[in-house]
Scaffold this active site. Structure first.
Site, PDB file in Angstrom:
ATOM      1  CB  THR A  78       4.046  -3.573   8.781  1.00 58.63           C
ATOM      2  OG1 THR A  78       3.363  -2.387   9.234  1.00 58.63           O
ATOM      3  CG2 THR A  78       4.880  -4.129   9.923  1.00 58.63           C
ATOM      4  CB  CYS A  93     -29.109  -8.839   1.599  1.00 54.25           C
ATOM      5  SG  CYS A  93     -29.708 -10.220   2.602  1.00 54.25           S
ATOM      6  CB  CYS A  95     -31.390  -9.247   7.466  1.00 59.65           C
ATOM      7  SG  CYS A  95     -30.421 -10.070   6.153  1.00 59.65           S
ATOM      8  CG  PHE A 118      -1.921  -1.086   1.235  1.00 59.65           C
ATOM      9  CD1 PHE A 118      -2.343  -1.668   0.043  1.00 59.65           C
ATOM     10  CD2 PHE A 118      -2.446  -1.556   2.419  1.00 59.65           C
ATOM     11  CE1 PHE A 118      -3.280  -2.687   0.046  1.00 59.65           C
ATOM     12  CE2 PHE A 118      -3.379  -2.580   2.427  1.00 59.65           C
ATOM     13  CZ  PHE A 118      -3.791  -3.144   1.241  1.00 59.65           C
ATOM     14  CD  GLN A 170      -0.454  -3.245   9.893  1.00 64.85           C
ATOM     15  OE1 GLN A 170      -0.811  -2.090   9.728  1.00 64.85           O
ATOM     16  NE2 GLN A 170       0.818  -3.616   9.859  1.00 64.85           N
ATOM     17  CG  ASN A 222       9.383  -2.997   6.223  1.00 68.11           C
ATOM     18  OD1 ASN A 222       8.446  -3.654   5.742  1.00 68.11           O
ATOM     19  ND2 ASN A 222       9.459  -1.683   6.084  1.00 68.11           N
ATOM     20  CG  HIS A 233      -6.503  -3.365   9.173  1.00 68.86           C
ATOM     21  ND1 HIS A 233      -5.331  -2.951   8.539  1.00 68.86           N
ATOM     22  CD2 HIS A 233      -6.550  -2.665  10.338  1.00 68.86           C
ATOM     23  CE1 HIS A 233      -4.724  -2.051   9.282  1.00 68.86           C
ATOM     24  NE2 HIS A 233      -5.434  -1.861  10.377  1.00 68.86           N
TER      25      HIS A 233
END
Length: 249
Positions: free
Chosen positions: A197, A157, A139, A41, A110, A221, A128
């Site tokens: 991360t 639905c 419902c 990301f 995550q 990382n 997450h």
């Protein structure tokens, strides 16, 4: 210092801590799944940098955008966020092996892709949520990803209510029970392995602050994180390779 040892020395020490520890915990982010073809990301080439109509990834996955523009939200979800054919990579399998052998008590992630479970991990805390779970806002009926990938527009639905993904959107709070469990594991662990991360998104990044004074911190990382100076071991090498080799105790 964490960076001054050779790779072989760091790997051997990592293996020793995994072998002798009693309460290891893994904390992972988007970088764990890049080897499965799911882009991360926040890197220069990650989803965070993609924009549509001047909107950032963060804005298009926000609670407000979901409520105000549900059709566009789901269009973005189908085209950019969902990877129904993704498979676990060596990092996921290594972590599942370490859990089976009792080297790791839990996987705190995550990610929303469910690949840890597909690889065989049992105790997974999805902070997450999951892109594989959906529910009706009217419902409460539950659905899987096919309710989105097999439809167009806003999925509905059978009762007529709008369906939403069981994920934490920007602007929403994390599930309190999941966060409480993650904090408890972090406080009790003697080894925390952090991988893939940037450790800039809170409150998840703050889990590192719950480590006891004697707990070891290993960070894998590609890029620097705000917690690198606290790491007992630091790996910039490919995390899937490091985890796979570390799991061969």
């Amino acid at each position: 210092m964490a960076q001054q040892k050779s790779y072989e020395e760091r790997l051997k020490l990592f293996q020793t801590w995994l072998k002798t520890g009693q309460n290891g915990v893994f904390l992972g982010g988007a970088g764990v799944s890049t080897g499965s073809g799911i882009p991360d990301f926040r890197s220069a080439h990650g989803l965070y940098m993609q924009q549509k109509a001047g909107l950032s990834y963060e804005e298009m996955l926000s609670h407000r955008y979901f409520e105000d523009h549900p059709s566009e939200f789901y269009d973005f979800l189908r085209k950019v966020m969902l990877y129904p054919d993704a498979k676990p990579n060596p990092a996921h399998y290594a972590l599942a092996k370490l859990e089976r052998e009792g080297r790791l008590r839990a996987i705190i992630t995550q990610n929303i892709d469910g690949l840890h479970q597909l690889a065989g991990s049992q105790n997974v805390i999805e902070l997450h949520g999951s892109e594989n779970r959906y529910y009706c806002l009217s419902c409460g009926r539950q659905y899987d990803m096919s309710c989105v990938t097999g439809t167009t527009g806003v999925p509905r639905c059978s009762c007529g209510g709008m369906i939403r993904p069981d994920v934490v959107l920007y602007g929403e709070m994390l599930n309190e029970d999941d966060l409480r469990r993650a904090i408890g594991l972090s406080m009790d662990c003697d080894l925390m392995v952090v991988a893939g991360t940037s450790l800039v998104v809170y409150p998840v990044a703050g889990l590192v602050n719950y480590l006891g004074r004697k707990a070891k911190l290993v960070i894998l990382n590609r890029d620097e994180t705000p917690y690198d100076d606290r790491a007992d071991l630091l790996f910039r090498e490919d995390l899937a390779q490091v985890l796979a080799q570390a799991a061969e105790l």
